[in-house]
Design a protein around this motif. Sequence first.
Motif, mmCIF file in Angstrom:
data_model
loop_
_atom_site.group_PDB
_atom_site.id
_atom_site.type_symbol
_atom_site.label_atom_id
_atom_site.label_comp_id
_atom_site.label_asym_id
_atom_site.label_seq_id
_atom_site.Cartn_x
_atom_site.Cartn_y
_atom_site.Cartn_z
ATOM 1 N N THR A 55 0.837 -1.200 0.000
ATOM 2 C CA THR A 55 0.000 0.000 0.000
ATOM 3 C C THR A 55 0.872 1.250 0.000
ATOM 4 N N ALA A 56 1.963 1.228 0.746
ATOM 5 C CA ALA A 56 2.876 2.371 0.784
ATOM 6 C C ALA A 56 3.447 2.641 -0.605
ATOM 7 N N LYS A 57 3.735 1.589 -1.339
ATOM 8 C CA LYS A 57 4.251 1.734 -2.706
ATOM 9 C C LYS A 57 3.202 2.406 -3.600
ATOM 10 N N ALA B 201 0.832 7.475 -6.134
ATOM 11 C CA ALA B 201 -0.220 8.500 -6.092
ATOM 12 C C ALA B 201 0.390 9.882 -5.812
ATOM 13 N N VAL B 202 1.381 9.939 -4.930
ATOM 14 C CA VAL B 202 2.052 11.205 -4.630
ATOM 15 C C VAL B 202 2.785 11.708 -5.877
ATOM 16 N N GLU B 203 3.389 10.802 -6.627
ATOM 17 C CA GLU B 203 4.055 11.191 -7.879
ATOM 18 C C GLU B 203 3.041 11.764 -8.867
ATOM 19 N N SER C 25 -5.702 0.242 -3.989
ATOM 20 C CA SER C 25 -4.560 -0.501 -3.478
ATOM 21 C C SER C 25 -5.081 -1.715 -2.723
ATOM 22 N N GLY C 26 -4.643 -2.877 -3.116
ATOM 23 C CA GLY C 26 -5.051 -4.097 -2.434
ATOM 24 C C GLY C 26 -6.546 -4.332 -2.481
ATOM 25 N N GLY C 27 -7.188 -3.916 -3.544
ATOM 26 C CA GLY C 27 -8.623 -4.128 -3.688
ATOM 27 C C GLY C 27 -9.489 -3.124 -2.949
ATOM 28 N N LEU C 28 -8.880 -2.157 -2.286
ATOM 29 C CA LEU C 28 -9.625 -1.126 -1.550
ATOM 30 C C LEU C 28 -9.399 0.238 -2.191
ATOM 31 N N LEU C 29 -10.408 1.086 -2.080
ATOM 32 C CA LEU C 29 -10.283 2.461 -2.532
ATOM 33 C C LEU C 29 -9.622 3.267 -1.421
#
Length: 92
Positions: free
Chosen positions: A22-24, A29-31, A57-61
């Motif tokens: 998720t951090a990746k 998203a920040v980029e 990310s991981g199937g979650l919004l």
Amino acid sequence: MTWSPQQTRRFARQYKKLHDNTAKDVDYAVEDVTRNPQIGERKKGDLAALRVHKFHSGGLLHLLGYTLDEGVRLIYLEAVAPHENFYRDLKR
């Protein structure tokens, strides 16, 4: 001149607790936001200064909340979290 992201304390705490995958996705998203700060949807009411960029990310919004400082071209990363209770927690 390019935009520079700046983390708030709230964002840093939330980011530290995220899973590596998720951090990746948050980094990507920040980029995206750094390349085009207008990509996020502008909010209304209490959160009028806030813009929100949505990503999966991981199937979650997940939502990335940020504000812009046009004068010095800074993007203040306010919060990142799954959609559930995102706005309620931001108002605190």
